[in-house]
Design a protein around this motif. Structure first.
Motif, PDB file in Angstrom:
ATOM      1  N   LEU A 161       0.818  -1.215   0.000  1.00 48.82           N
ATOM      2  CA  LEU A 161       0.000   0.000   0.000  1.00 48.82           C
ATOM      3  C   LEU A 161       0.853   1.267   0.000  1.00 48.82           C
ATOM      4  CD1 LEU A 161      -2.940  -0.787   2.460  1.00 48.82           C
ATOM      5  CD2 LEU A 161      -2.863  -1.014  -0.027  1.00 48.82           C
ATOM      6  N   GLY A 162       2.182   1.120   0.033  1.00 45.12           N
ATOM      7  CA  GLY A 162       3.046   2.287  -0.021  1.00 45.12           C
ATOM      8  C   GLY A 162       2.772   3.113  -1.266  1.00 45.12           C
ATOM      9  N   GLY A 163       2.605   4.424  -1.103  1.00 44.45           N
ATOM     10  CA  GLY A 163       2.292   5.305  -2.212  1.00 44.45           C
ATOM     11  C   GLY A 163       0.809   5.528  -2.432  1.00 44.45           C
ATOM     12  N   SER A 164      -0.043   4.822  -1.660  1.00 42.67           N
ATOM     13  CA  SER A 164      -1.487   4.961  -1.868  1.00 42.67           C
ATOM     14  C   SER A 164      -2.233   5.427  -0.617  1.00 42.67           C
ATOM     15  CB  SER A 164      -2.085   3.619  -2.321  1.00 42.67           C
ATOM     16  OG  SER A 164      -1.922   2.625  -1.327  1.00 42.67           O
ATOM     17  N   ILE A 165      -1.552   5.541   0.507  1.00 41.53           N
ATOM     18  CA  ILE A 165      -2.197   5.929   1.766  1.00 41.53           C
ATOM     19  C   ILE A 165      -1.659   7.281   2.216  1.00 41.53           C
ATOM     20  CG2 ILE A 165      -2.584   5.304   4.175  1.00 41.53           C
ATOM     21  CD1 ILE A 165      -3.976   3.457   2.169  1.00 41.53           C
ATOM     22  N   ALA A 166      -2.573   8.220   2.446  1.00 36.63           N
ATOM     23  CA  ALA A 166      -2.162   9.547   2.893  1.00 36.63           C
ATOM     24  C   ALA A 166      -1.943   9.599   4.401  1.00 36.63           C
ATOM     25  CB  ALA A 166      -3.216  10.587   2.484  1.00 36.63           C
ATOM     26  N   ASP A 167      -2.761   8.869   5.164  1.00 34.93           N
ATOM     27  CA  ASP A 167      -2.709   8.943   6.626  1.00 34.93           C
ATOM     28  C   ASP A 167      -2.640   7.530   7.196  1.00 34.93           C
ATOM     29  OD1 ASP A 167      -3.013   9.393   9.322  1.00 34.93           O
ATOM     30  OD2 ASP A 167      -4.661  10.817   9.119  1.00 34.93           O
ATOM     31  N   TRP A 168      -1.427   7.055   7.442  1.00 33.44           N
ATOM     32  CA  TRP A 168      -1.246   5.711   7.973  1.00 33.44           C
ATOM     33  C   TRP A 168      -1.751   5.606   9.411  1.00 33.44           C
ATOM     34  CZ3 TRP A 168       0.104   1.119   5.861  1.00 33.44           C
ATOM     35  CH2 TRP A 168       0.554   1.134   4.534  1.00 33.44           C
ATOM     36  N   SER A 218       6.468  11.129  -4.534  1.00 31.60           N
ATOM     37  CA  SER A 218       5.404  10.532  -3.729  1.00 31.60           C
ATOM     38  C   SER A 218       5.136  11.356  -2.471  1.00 31.60           C
ATOM     39  CB  SER A 218       5.735   9.085  -3.366  1.00 31.60           C
ATOM     40  OG  SER A 218       6.872   9.004  -2.526  1.00 31.60           O
ATOM     41  N   THR A 219       6.186  11.988  -1.928  1.00 39.21           N
ATOM     42  CA  THR A 219       5.993  12.865  -0.772  1.00 39.21           C
ATOM     43  C   THR A 219       5.186  14.100  -1.172  1.00 39.21           C
ATOM     44  OG1 THR A 219       8.065  12.103   0.228  1.00 39.21           O
ATOM     45  CG2 THR A 219       7.158  14.190   1.021  1.00 39.21           C
ATOM     46  N   LYS A 220       5.522  14.692  -2.321  1.00 30.99           N
ATOM     47  CA  LYS A 220       4.742  15.832  -2.818  1.00 30.99           C
ATOM     48  C   LYS A 220       3.300  15.431  -3.131  1.00 30.99           C
ATOM     49  CE  LYS A 220       8.476  18.617  -4.832  1.00 30.99           C
ATOM     50  NZ  LYS A 220       9.043  19.183  -6.093  1.00 30.99           N
ATOM     51  N   PHE A 221       3.123  14.225  -3.617  1.00 30.35           N
ATOM     52  CA  PHE A 221       1.791  13.703  -3.948  1.00 30.35           C
ATOM     53  C   PHE A 221       0.935  13.504  -2.700  1.00 30.35           C
ATOM     54  CE2 PHE A 221      -0.950  10.038  -5.297  1.00 30.35           C
ATOM     55  CZ  PHE A 221      -1.663  10.689  -6.292  1.00 30.35           C
ATOM     56  N   GLY A 222       1.595  13.431  -1.542  1.00 29.97           N
ATOM     57  CA  GLY A 222       0.871  13.261  -0.281  1.00 29.97           C
ATOM     58  C   GLY A 222       0.687  11.826   0.131  1.00 29.97           C
TER      59      GLY A 222
END
Length: 328
Positions: A161-168, A218-222
């Protein structure tokens, strides 16, 4: 079940180095489910989910499904064929978040025929046929889990799920709330950074540039992609106990001496090669301002480096699992 081998130094076999990658025939999966959420969006020659479009930067077309099938194979190879690390016993209800092609859920349904298996994903790409104890739902894991009802799960699983979750923190809070006291949650993730024991990773210039740009975009993408090393802390913060982070080295290439690791490395190199475009294409064009042609030129340079040179590199795979307290 094999023990974690993150601290082992993998011995190098110099007699059998990789050549050009020509092993890209993977299990053909022409799969779909009957669903009202069938629409797709197309971008840069790849197909993406339409439900909550743009939230997940990875494609969902058949090429990507093949890659996910190979990833599933790698996760199992590292565990000697097992599907999980948590001591789950005999669970009666199992949830698979971000089920993708559904292959993990289907195999769990075979292993636990008396359990109810539920798989959820943004994309309806799972088989229309499934055993009676396995079902699939189109759902956003970051929204409220309204489909669960009043009965919690014995075991909740999520992978890649790395890259698809904004709030782990929020995701794991929901997992905590919807697993039974004493039940287990397991997150399986691979890092997006390569390592080496002999320093040869420094020679993989394009691969290193790839991972740096993935971190930036990916960090900029949130939705940061290289989240694997942080999952344990997130689980502990959510209230889980007995949290373990079992780490395995996945070689990239057939350079290890060990026959087992050599086979894993063959799969690992194919995975890295096949991941370059789906990992980068949307992020490069949506976030970094690349044109399609510029993004493809970058992909080709990374592919050329992987195909023409040998580095004794590996990727860490994390199997992180924790238990909800009995009195929690």
């Amino acid at each position: 079940m094999p023990q974690p081998d993150s601290e082992e130094h993998i011995q190098v076999d110099t007699s059998d180095e990789d050549s050009l990658i020509d092993e890209q025939s993977i299990i053909d999966s022409n799969i779909s489910i009957t669903s009202s959420v069938r629409d797709y969006c197309y971008e840069n020659g790849r197909r993406y989910h339409a439900y909550r479009y743009g939230q997940y930067p990875m494609p969902n077309d058949e090429e990507e499904q093949d890659r996910l099938t190979l990833m599933h194979h790698a996760f199992k190879l590292l565990l000697g064929g097992d599907l999980y690390r948590a001591p789950i016993g005999d669970p009666q209800r199992i949830l698979d978040i971000g089920t993708g092609t559904g292959i993990w859920a289907l195999e769990m349904a075979e292993d636990f025929p008396n359990a109810e298996i539920v798989g959820t994903d943004l994309s309806p790409i799972q088989p229309k046929w499934a055993p009676p104890n396995c079902s699939f739902l189109v759902d956003d894991a970051e929204s409220d889990w309204a489909y669960i009802g009043n009965e919690p799960f014995d075991y909740i699983h999520a992978r890649s799920l790395g890259g698809s979750i904004a709030d782990w923190n929020q995701l794991l809070r929901q997992a905590y709330e919807n697993v039974k006291p004493g039940g287990w949650v397991e997150i399986q993730e691979s890092e997006t950074w390569v390592h080496s024991d002999d320093g040869t990773c420094k020679d993989a210039v394009m691969v290193r540039e790839l991972q740096q740009k993935l971190e930036e975009s990916s960090t900029k993408f949130g939705r940061r992609m290289n989240i694997a090393p942080d999952i344990k802390n997130y689980m502990q913060r959510a209230g889980f106990v007995n949290v373990a982070d079992d780490i395995y080295k996945c070689p990239v290439g057939t350079w290890p001496k060990s026959p087992r690791l050599k086979e894993i490395g063959r799969v690992g190199k194919l995975i890295l090669y096949d991941s370059v475009e789906p990992y980068s294409l949307a992020l490069w064009t949506r976030v970094l301002g690349y044109t399609y042609e510029e993004a493809q030129a970058f992909v080709k340079k990374v592919h050329a480096e992987l195909a023409s040179a040998t580095y004794h590199i590996y990727i860490f795979f994390h199997y992180v699992y924790g238990q909800r307290p009995l009195d929690g």
